[in-house]
Scaffold this active site. Structure first.
Site, PDB file in Angstrom:
ATOM      1  N   GLY A  23       0.778  -1.230   0.000  1.00 43.07           N
ATOM      2  CA  GLY A  23       0.000   0.000   0.000  1.00 43.07           C
ATOM      3  C   GLY A  23       0.810   1.280   0.000  1.00 43.07           C
ATOM      4  N   LYS A  44       8.993   9.632  -7.558  1.00 40.27           N
ATOM      5  CA  LYS A  44       9.039   8.183  -7.742  1.00 40.27           C
ATOM      6  C   LYS A  44      10.339   7.899  -8.475  1.00 40.27           C
ATOM      7  CE  LYS A  44       7.190   3.956  -7.879  1.00 40.27           C
ATOM      8  NZ  LYS A  44       6.784   3.181  -6.680  1.00 40.27           N
ATOM      9  N   GLY A 117       9.576   4.623  -2.674  1.00 43.31           N
ATOM     10  CA  GLY A 117      10.449   3.583  -3.179  1.00 43.31           C
ATOM     11  C   GLY A 117       9.715   2.535  -3.995  1.00 43.31           C
ATOM     12  N   ALA A 118      10.465   1.503  -4.385  1.00 44.65           N
ATOM     13  CA  ALA A 118       9.903   0.400  -5.170  1.00 44.65           C
ATOM     14  C   ALA A 118      10.060  -0.882  -4.366  1.00 44.65           C
ATOM     15  CB  ALA A 118      10.624   0.278  -6.511  1.00 44.65           C
ATOM     16  N   ALA A 212      -8.986  -0.582   4.373  1.00 41.13           N
ATOM     17  CA  ALA A 212      -8.969  -1.298   3.101  1.00 41.13           C
ATOM     18  C   ALA A 212      -9.921  -0.605   2.135  1.00 41.13           C
ATOM     19  CB  ALA A 212      -9.387  -2.744   3.314  1.00 41.13           C
TER      20      ALA A 212
END
Length: 250
Positions: A23, A44, A117-118, A212
C-alpha cells in the site's frame, strides 16, 4: 549525508514498504493529502511494470491527493525489480545521482517532498543503490526528516517490519513511523495482535492505519478523510512545514 538544513529547504520523507503490494502508493497519497503544507511534491525514483504512455503510481497519487508536483526519474516496462527490468529491456540502469538531484530540487521548492520507493527497502533501484542510499543523501538528520515504513497487517508483518526497521537504522536513518497500508473491516486475530505488537517488536510507533479500499473513495472524500487515518500528534510534528519552524526561530 550531503543535504544540509536551510530555511529554503522543505521536509523530506522517504516512503518504503516491508514488501511489494503493501500500500505504499495509497499511503503516499494519504500523506500528501494529510500534510499541513502549501506545496507538496512526490518523487518516484523508479517505476516498473508500466508502458511509456500509461499512467503509473504518480498518476494515482495525483488523482487521490490533488494539487501536488510529481516527478518520475526512470521507468521500465516489465513488473520486476528495477535493475532486472532495466537489463531485460536493454535500458540504462537508474543513476542514483540523478534521483538525488531530483529530490534535492523538489525539496528546495516545496514544503514537503515524499520519495516513494519500489518494493521493499533493499530492492535495487539501479546497479546497487536502494531507497536507503537515496534517503542517506537527501534526508537531513535531526530536522524531522525520516523514513515512513508501510506494513501489511497480517501474518509475517512482525518479522518483515523488524527486518526493515533494522535496515533503516543500520544506515543511520530515522524510522519516522509505521503505517498499516490497509485494514479490513473485520480483522482476524493475527492482524489485531500485530497492530498491538508492531511498536513493541520494532520500537517504532504505528502512526497511521488506512482502511482497506481507501483508494476507491472519491478523491474529494479521500482528501477530507486522510488526516483521520494518522495520529494527530504525529501529523503535527512530521507533516508541518520546516520553513515555518525556521521562520519562527529567533
Amino acid at each position: 549525508m550531503n543535504a544540509q538544513p536551510s530555511p529554503a529547504r522543505g521536509r523530506v520523507l522517504a516512503v518504503t514498504g516491508t514488501s511489494t503490494d503493501v500500500g505504499k502508493t495509497v499511503v503516499t497519497a494519504a500523506l500528501a493529502a494529510a500534510g499541513r503544507m502549501d506545496t507538496v511534491a512526490i518523487c518516484k525514483p523508479v517505476q516498473t511494470g508500466i508502458a511509456p504512455t500509461e499512467p503509473g503510481d504518480l498518476a494515482e497519487v495525483v488523482r487521490l491527493a490533488g494539487d501536488v508536483s510529481a516527478v518520475e526519474s526512470y521507468r521500465y516496462p516489465e513488473p520486476l525489480a528495477p535493475d532486472t527490468a532495466a537489463r531485460r529491456a536493454g535500458m540504462p540502469l537508474a543513476d542514483p545521482s540523478v534521483i538525488v538531484r531530483a529530490v534535492d530540487d523538489l525539496a528546495a521548492t516545496h514544503d514537503l517532498t515524499l520519495v516513494e520507493g519500489a518494493g521493499g527497502v533493499l530492492v535495487r533501484l539501479g546497479e546497487s543503490a536502494t531507497i536507503l542510499d537515496i534517503a542517506a543523501e537527501t534526508l537531513v538528520p535531526d530536522t524531522g526528516d525520516g523514513v515512513v515504513i508501510v506494513v501489511a497487517p497480517g501474518l509475517g508483518a512482525l518479522n518483515h517490519a523488524e527486518l526493515t526497521v533494522n535496515a533503516v537504522r543500520a544506515r543511520g536513518l530515522r524510522p519516522a513511523g509505521l503505517v498499516i497500508g490497509w485494514w479490513p473491516e473485520e480483522p482476524d486475530l493475527a492482524m489485531r495482535c500485530n497492530r498491538s505488537d508492531l511498536p513493541r517488536i520494532t520500537g517504532v510507533p504505528v502512526v497511521g492505519v488506512l482502511p482497506a479500499g481507501a483508494a476507491s473513495l472519491d478523491p474529494a472524500e479521500f482528501r477530507r478523510t486522510a488526516p483521520t487515518w494518522f495520529d494527530p500528534d504525529w501529523l503535527a510534528g512530521s507533516l508541518t512545514s520546516r520553513r515555518a519552524s525556521f521562520a519562527h526561530t529567533p
